[in-house]
Design an enzyme around this catalytic site. Structure first.
Site, mmCIF file in Angstrom:
data_model
loop_
_atom_site.group_PDB
_atom_site.id
_atom_site.type_symbol
_atom_site.label_atom_id
_atom_site.label_comp_id
_atom_site.label_asym_id
_atom_site.label_seq_id
_atom_site.Cartn_x
_atom_site.Cartn_y
_atom_site.Cartn_z
ATOM 1 N N GLY A 53 41.750 33.222 36.996
ATOM 2 C CA GLY A 53 40.956 33.923 37.998
ATOM 3 C C GLY A 53 39.515 33.968 37.545
ATOM 4 O O GLY A 53 39.232 33.892 36.345
ATOM 5 N N THR A 54 38.604 34.077 38.495
ATOM 6 C CA THR A 54 37.206 33.973 38.103
ATOM 7 C C THR A 54 36.411 35.259 38.314
ATOM 8 O O THR A 54 36.511 36.154 37.510
ATOM 9 C CB THR A 54 36.541 32.774 38.810
ATOM 10 O OG1 THR A 54 36.892 32.802 40.202
ATOM 11 C CG2 THR A 54 37.057 31.468 38.246
ATOM 12 N N THR A 55 35.661 35.411 39.383
ATOM 13 C CA THR A 55 34.608 36.427 39.417
ATOM 14 C C THR A 55 35.010 37.739 40.101
ATOM 15 O O THR A 55 35.516 37.728 41.217
ATOM 16 C CB THR A 55 33.356 35.860 40.107
ATOM 17 O OG1 THR A 55 33.029 34.610 39.495
ATOM 18 C CG2 THR A 55 32.180 36.797 39.981
ATOM 19 N N LYS A 86 42.857 39.229 43.430
ATOM 20 C CA LYS A 86 42.440 39.609 42.080
ATOM 21 C C LYS A 86 42.108 41.085 41.947
ATOM 22 O O LYS A 86 41.752 41.540 40.865
ATOM 23 C CB LYS A 86 41.215 38.791 41.661
ATOM 24 C CG LYS A 86 41.394 37.289 41.763
ATOM 25 C CD LYS A 86 40.109 36.579 41.413
ATOM 26 C CE LYS A 86 40.205 35.092 41.712
ATOM 27 N NZ LYS A 86 38.932 34.412 41.464
ATOM 28 N N ALA A 228 33.750 27.496 39.754
ATOM 29 C CA ALA A 228 35.047 28.169 39.641
ATOM 30 C C ALA A 228 35.151 29.384 40.553
ATOM 31 O O ALA A 228 36.222 29.946 40.714
ATOM 32 C CB ALA A 228 35.289 28.596 38.195
#
Length: 281
Positions: A53-55, A86, A228
């Site tokens: 997972g990113t931001t 997320k 990403a």
């Protein structure tokens, strides 16, 4: 931990013995192998490709705090999933946004939710927001062995402090180190770009609507420069997960509400793609 009641029809003694208000302590005493940090890992030969997972971004306003995340999960240079979630409620007055190894992060959030629920049932009261932040710090620290092998989890925790009557934000490092952030915060691969956007547009006197626009704008800016991080996908109707925590509790924005914010930002981007955007707020 499973309770086998078929033979006697009764719960095992472990479930009936008074003990700690921490579910992690209970599990450590009776089935420690179920805790993520206690699992034996095979030797790692080179990097392994798993979804990440990113931001995640957060911003406070006088009446609470906003926590939001993009929807993209990556696996190396491949988009592993376009609509991953997320951001999750931890309990009625707090939420967790996950960045890092997706599978471990989701499992950690579920364990954290159970930890808070177990404490409330045993003690009869909710844990303070400071206490919740400390419990999450301990869980991250227990994952240090996996983090050293590249399976790191770095969440962002936010919630409404019932005692102080304000929204608060906490960030973490892979060792479980905890820091309270004031005003705004970001974590994940696009956090550098998101933080720049937040720093430029944040004000102490934001309304809830302005704070919502701010975090979506920050994710939009992060996606502009970080491959990403997934930007809003209007064609597929995939929008960021945006949540609000106030004295009324946790609330997740509907798809229609997120769409309205995203489309307003998108229309302004079409007019001035690289110009100043302070007017959005």
């Amino acid at each position: 931990m499973e309770a086998n009641t078929r033979s006697t029809g009764r719960l095992p003694a472990a479930f009936l013995t008074p003990g700690s208000s921490s579910f992690m302590d209970f599990l450590s005493a009776h089935q420690p192998e179920l805790l993520p940090g206690n699992r034996a890992l095979p030797p790692v030969q080179g990097a392994i490709e798993i979804p990440h997972g990113t931001t995640i971004v957060a911003a406070s306003f006088p009446g609470g705090v906003v926590l939001a995340g993009d929807r993209r999960a990556t696996m190396g240079n491949v988009i592993a999933q376009r609509d991953i979630e997320k951001v999750f409620p931890a309990d009625e007055y707090s939420a967790v946004g996950i960045a890092g190894t997706a599978g471990l992060a989701v499992e950690m959030v579920k364990l954290f939710q159970l930890e808070l629920e177990h404490f409330e049932k045993v003690e009869g009261v909710q844990l303070s927001l400071e206490g919740k932040a400390n419990r999450l710090s301990t869980m991250i620290r227990s994952n240090l062995g996996m983090a050293m092998q590249g399976l790191a989890v770095v969440p962002l925790f936010a919630g409404w402090d019932v005692d102080r009557q304000k929204g608060r934000i906490f960030s973490y490092d892979v060792t479980g180190g905890r820091s309270e952030e004031h005003g705004f915060a970001a974590t994940g691969s696009g956090s550098v770009f998101a933080r720049g956007s937040l720093k430029k547009l944040f004000r102490e006197d934001l309304t809830e609507g302005q704070a919502l626009t701010l975090v979506v704008q920050a994710l939009y800016d992060a996606a502009d420069d970080d491959s990403a991080t997934g930007g809003p996908d209007l064609a597929r109707r995939i929008y960021p997960i945006v949540t609000v925590i106030t004295d009324e509790g946790f609330r997740k924005l509907t798809e229609a509400q997120c769409s309205e914010i995203v489309r307003a930002i998108h229309e302004r981007r079409l007019e001035e793609p690289d110009g100043p955007r302070a007017a959005l707020l």
